[in-house]
Enzyme design. Sequence first.
Site, short mmCIF file in Angstrom:
data_model
loop_
_atom_site.label_atom_id
_atom_site.label_comp_id
_atom_site.label_asym_id
_atom_site.label_seq_id
_atom_site.Cartn_x
_atom_site.Cartn_y
_atom_site.Cartn_z
N GLY A 235 0.82 -1.21 0.00
CA GLY A 235 0.00 0.00 0.00
C GLY A 235 0.85 1.25 0.00
O GLY A 235 2.08 1.20 0.06
N GLN B 43 1.44 3.37 2.30
CA GLN B 43 2.27 3.48 3.50
C GLN B 43 2.84 2.13 3.90
O GLN B 43 2.92 1.79 5.08
CB GLN B 43 1.47 4.12 4.63
CG GLN B 43 1.15 5.59 4.41
CD GLN B 43 2.41 6.43 4.28
OE1 GLN B 43 3.41 6.19 4.96
NE2 GLN B 43 2.36 7.44 3.43
N SER B 44 3.25 1.35 2.93
CA SER B 44 3.75 0.01 3.18
C SER B 44 5.10 0.03 3.91
O SER B 44 6.09 0.54 3.39
CB SER B 44 3.91 -0.73 1.86
OG SER B 44 4.60 -1.94 2.04
N ASN B 45 5.12 -0.55 5.12
CA ASN B 45 6.38 -0.74 5.83
C ASN B 45 7.27 -1.73 5.08
O ASN B 45 8.49 -1.56 5.02
CB ASN B 45 6.12 -1.27 7.24
CG ASN B 45 5.22 -0.38 8.05
OD1 ASN B 45 5.40 0.83 8.08
ND2 ASN B 45 4.24 -0.97 8.71
N ALA C 266 7.42 -2.31 1.85
CA ALA C 266 8.03 -1.69 0.68
C ALA C 266 9.22 -0.82 1.10
O ALA C 266 10.28 -0.86 0.46
CB ALA C 266 7.00 -0.86 -0.07
#
Length: 334
Positions: free
Chosen positions: A72, A74-76, A78
């Site tokens: 997403g 705000q992907s941690n 990624a």
Amino acid sequence: MELNDIPRLPLGFLPTPIEDLKRLGDELRIDLAVKRDDFTGFGGGGNKVRKLEFLMAEAVSRGVDVLITTGGHQSNHARMTAAAARKFGMKPILVLRGNKPSVMQGNLLLDHLLGAQIDFLDPDAYFTEINPRMQHHADAARERGETPYIIPLGGASALGAMGYVAAVRELSEQYEALNRLPPEYIVAPVGSGGTLAGLLIGCAMFWPSTKILGIAVSGSAVPFSQRIADMANGGAELLGLDHRFSPTDVAIENGYVGEAYAVPSPEGNAAIARVARSEGMFLDPVYTGKAMAGLIDCVKRGSIAPGRRVLFLHCGGSPALFPHAELLTSDRVD
């Protein structure tokens, strides 16, 4: 194969601490502690570092030049994957769910600082386009003479799950050193399912009496229980274990997602404020806030009885607080 035989590159600042949440536990009338995997350190910290230790070992062994993953806005996962790519001299490509924002905030800002190539997908098309889009980037890398490696959403795979098999071993050693009884429950957020799969395998190996309770923070096209059981069985096969998991072994609470994945919920926001003000600990609106809201409600409903020993997994994510500053301060009285 033994866990120690599976190739692994050290990335996290391990072991992470266990902290008692005395004030909140007293309010809820349970024995509450937290595993601080927000302190894993590398790439800003979070639970995905444990999975990346195993996934990056495979990527490095293959001579990968381009690391591709998804998540997403705000992907941690990624953000930490982009950091891992840079540490090992690879180019990170992130395929993210959501339209390009006017301002890069939170994890997106960190992705930018890491120099990740970001491909934004329309939210409505994401689930049909994500795999073809990642494959497109992999094919393009091969055409340039580079070697790509695709890491699935959340690092959720049998290999990635080894990170949380190792985490349960770490926990068992910490509890034994403290002369402390194992928790009766481990409560964790569930997004892509890899963390829960690893916890299931790890508890089967090291803490067979401990129950795993997942709090879903997103929906799933395939029922979580089936997907996680399949992943756990893949991990068990990798380790040469006879133990097999069925969907009935996977306990998931699905009532705390709110409007949608990555959309803050009122209950999650209330849990964020409550934990910050009672324990000085920061949760996030995507994962841990909703998971804590689920834990609190499970105690209120009696599905976790008073006096139980409960360990909450803090999987990180505080950068995701900042894009929601206006919403999270709506209760402010000046």
